[in-house]
Design a protein around this motif. Structure first.
Motif, PDB file in Angstrom:
ATOM      1  N   ALA A 118       0.860  -1.199   0.000  1.00  0.00           N
ATOM      2  CA  ALA A 118       0.000   0.000   0.000  1.00  0.00           C
ATOM      3  C   ALA A 118       0.896   1.250   0.000  1.00  0.00           C
ATOM      4  N   TRP A 119       0.367   2.298  -0.597  1.00  0.00           N
ATOM      5  CA  TRP A 119       1.089   3.591  -0.570  1.00  0.00           C
ATOM      6  C   TRP A 119       0.894   4.226   0.799  1.00  0.00           C
ATOM      7  N   LYS A 120       2.014   4.530   1.441  1.00  0.00           N
ATOM      8  CA  LYS A 120       1.998   5.100   2.778  1.00  0.00           C
ATOM      9  C   LYS A 120       2.857   6.376   2.836  1.00  0.00           C
ATOM     10  N   VAL A 121       2.514   7.203   3.782  1.00  0.00           N
ATOM     11  CA  VAL A 121       3.345   8.379   4.060  1.00  0.00           C
ATOM     12  C   VAL A 121       4.538   7.934   4.885  1.00  0.00           C
ATOM     13  N   LEU A 122       5.744   8.306   4.420  1.00  0.00           N
ATOM     14  CA  LEU A 122       6.968   7.988   5.159  1.00  0.00           C
ATOM     15  C   LEU A 122       7.283   9.200   6.031  1.00  0.00           C
ATOM     16  N   TRP A 123       6.747   9.192   7.233  1.00  0.00           N
ATOM     17  CA  TRP A 123       6.780  10.393   8.090  1.00  0.00           C
ATOM     18  C   TRP A 123       8.105  10.513   8.837  1.00  0.00           C
ATOM     19  N   ALA A 124       8.526  11.780   9.002  1.00  0.00           N
ATOM     20  CA  ALA A 124       9.674  12.127   9.851  1.00  0.00           C
ATOM     21  C   ALA A 124       9.333  13.464  10.507  1.00  0.00           C
ATOM     22  N   PRO A 125       9.983  13.837  11.607  1.00  0.00           N
ATOM     23  CA  PRO A 125       9.649  15.103  12.275  1.00  0.00           C
ATOM     24  C   PRO A 125       9.668  16.314  11.346  1.00  0.00           C
ATOM     25  N   GLU A 126      10.592  16.303  10.341  1.00  0.00           N
ATOM     26  CA  GLU A 126      10.645  17.460   9.432  1.00  0.00           C
ATOM     27  C   GLU A 126       9.445  17.559   8.512  1.00  0.00           C
ATOM     28  N   THR A 127       8.619  16.462   8.453  1.00  0.00           N
ATOM     29  CA  THR A 127       7.367  16.561   7.705  1.00  0.00           C
ATOM     30  C   THR A 127       6.445  17.565   8.393  1.00  0.00           C
ATOM     31  N   LEU A 128       6.465  17.561   9.714  1.00  0.00           N
ATOM     32  CA  LEU A 128       5.653  18.494  10.497  1.00  0.00           C
ATOM     33  C   LEU A 128       6.154  19.921  10.316  1.00  0.00           C
ATOM     34  N   HIS A 129       7.487  20.090  10.359  1.00  0.00           N
ATOM     35  CA  HIS A 129       8.127  21.367  10.039  1.00  0.00           C
ATOM     36  C   HIS A 129       9.600  21.074   9.767  1.00  0.00           C
ATOM     37  N   PRO A 130      10.170  21.654   8.706  1.00  0.00           N
ATOM     38  CA  PRO A 130      11.568  21.314   8.354  1.00  0.00           C
ATOM     39  C   PRO A 130      12.571  21.631   9.462  1.00  0.00           C
TER      40      PRO A 130
END
Length: 504
Positions: A118-130
């Motif tokens: 499935a296509w998923k978001v590969l989240w990291a803290p910088e996704t929230l703010h760089p």
């Protein structure tokens, strides 16, 4: 039968491969759903689209919004870009609206990949703010501040390098209002804190009486002249329009006193006029004059002018004339009384303190003679001499002030009443000060038309360069220029006055 079985097995194997390669959804649909949930603040919905979200995923999002006082967020995705087999990314522009700072824009990248078919978001803290990359934290700190801003009478900022800072900075606490501001800070491990946004409370703005063009002209006139000051007053109101002070060694043009030299002859002349000496009366101006039974006083350069009018004796600053007339016609008490009428010994209510000076009484004839020409024990401030010039121009002595009458009353107490001066004496002094500029010690110096004044050179000790003074007025503007240890009034103070007046 064997062929059929083989075909069946091959067919089943091919179906299994197809089934195993089937991917749910698409990168674009997953990205669109994530952005939509983010806009709505549906953090749980966002988490379901993330591959293996951290345990504190929801807490991080909510904490950031709460701690930064986020009121809303806008997200504008760019075009989806493929970054390889089963990976993609979407650049986006975001704007968080913070309660304390308003719109705060940022740019980010939403990364996606195929995980568990499935296509998923590969989240990291910088996704929230760089800025949250590498363990960075965003914090909103409250800062205590007390703000006050002093401006000109026009409501404009005080000119830069105005030489008035020594008076304005200590005055600010009178108008400060205790409050708090905000600071958005980035904290990254191993790096110093970085301030991103700061919001100070609105300053309590208080208008002074300083005129921006007058203050600027006074300050620029003193550029290059060390140990000097110019004080400018509006005669009709007593407002201090300019206060440029470059005096050194912590001396103040407002609070410190100096020997005035011949500018004090304005007071002595007023006392002699009050005693009945006519401005047109012929008086002697010899090179030297010996007080009967006492000392001998010389003119500057021991110039002998013979018989001159009292007006011309003032214009040429004849020491011998003033010593003879003062020691013949005046008592020490009468000189002190006249000085008091023109401000000496009287409280000055400026809002920033101040003093005029003193003329001590004496039974010593030599000291009376010296006092009459601004030497001896007479001392005065540049502020007082500017007020003296203003009083000649307007016919009324007024206490100078740097603030509104209401603020001066709050800081200094009840104001000093104005003093109406003898019109006959005022008129005579105006003519005498005009003569100084017309054909006296300040003539042919480049002063603009309409200026009247009095020069002064104050001796301050053997081998020490004298103080230079020049007080005067033009229209509704009076001033005093003082150059400490600068030389004669004509050579040191008058040129500064010329630059000031021509700079208006």
């Amino acid at each position: 039968m064997l062929v059929i079985a083989v075909v069946a097995i091959v067919g089943a194997g091919a179906f299994a491969v197809v089934a195993s390669n089937r991917v749910k959804g698409s990168a674009s649909k997953t990205a669109a759903a994530y952005f939509e949930a983010w806009r709505k603040g549906n953090v749980d919905g966002m988490a379901r689209l993330v591959y293996q979200p951290p345990a504190d995923y929801t807490a991080r999002h909510r904490a950031l919004s709460e701690e930064l006082h986020v009121e809303s967020i806008q997200l504008t995705p760019g075009p989806l870009k493929s970054t390889g087999d089963g990976s993609a990314e979407v650049p986006f522009a975001g704007v968080r609206r913070l309660a304390e700072f308003g719109a705060w824009p940022f740019d980010g990248i939403l990364r996606l990949g195929v995980r568990d078919r499935a296509w998923k978001v590969l989240w990291a803290p910088e996704t929230l703010h760089p800025l949250l990359k590498d363990g960075g934290r965003l914090e909103l700190d409250e800062i205590d501040v007390s703000a006050a801003e002093l401006v000109t009478s026009e409501g404009e900022k005080i000119p830069n390098d105005s030489y008035a800072e020594a008076y304005l900075n200590p005055l600010k606490p009178e108008f400060e209002q205790v409050g708090f501001g905000w600071q958005l800070v980035l904290k990254t491990p191993g790096q110093p804190d970085r301030s991103l946004l700061t919001k100070q409370p609105e300053a309590n703005v208080e208008r002074t009486t300083l005129s921006r063009p007058v203050q600027a002209a006074a300050a620029r006139a003193l550029d290059g002249i060390e140990d000097s000051t110019i004080v400018v007053i509006r005669p009709s109101t007593g407002e201090i329009l300019g206060l440029a002070d470059r005096l050194e060694d912590n001396y103040s043009a407002v609070r410190d006193v100096f020997p005035p030299g011949s500018v004090f002859k304005t007071i002595s002349a007023a006392a002699l006029l009050k005693k009945g000496l006519d401005p047109s009366a012929q008086v002697a101006c010899p090179a030297t004059y010996t007080i009967p039974g006492f000392r001998t006083i010389p003119n500057d350069g021991e110039v002998d002018r013979g018989l001159v009018s009292f007006t011309d004796a003032f214009a040429h600053s004849c020491n011998t004339t003033f010593v003879e007339q003062a020691t013949t016609l005046l008592s020490s008490e009468e000189l002190v009384e006249t000085a008091a009428e023109w401000g000496f010994g009287r409280p000055i209510m400026t809002g920033i303190g101040g003093t005029c000076g003193t003329v001590p009484e004496t039974d010593d004839m030599d000291l009376l003679a010296e006092n009459a020409i601004g030497q001896g024990e007479v001392v005065t401030s540049p502020l007082c001499m500017a007020a003296l010039a203003a009083a000649v121009q307007s016919g009324t002595w007024r206490s100078p002030r740097l603030l509104s009458k209401a603020q001066v009353r709050r800081i200094d107490g009840e104001p000093v009443p104005d003093v109406q001066l003898d019109e006959r004496i005022v008129a005579a002094l105006r003519n005498m000060m005009t003569a100084v500029v017309d054909h006296g010690t300040a003539s042919e110096a480049g002063l603009p038309e309409g200026v009247a004044g009095k020069t002064g050179t104050a001796e301050v000790g053997e081998g020490v360069t004298p103080h230079g003074w020049f007080l005067g007025y033009r229209d509704d503007l009076a001033f005093c220029v003082f150059v400490r240890n600068g030389g004669s009034g004509r050579s040191a103070a008058v040129p500064a006055a010329v630059r000031f007046l021509n700079g208006l």
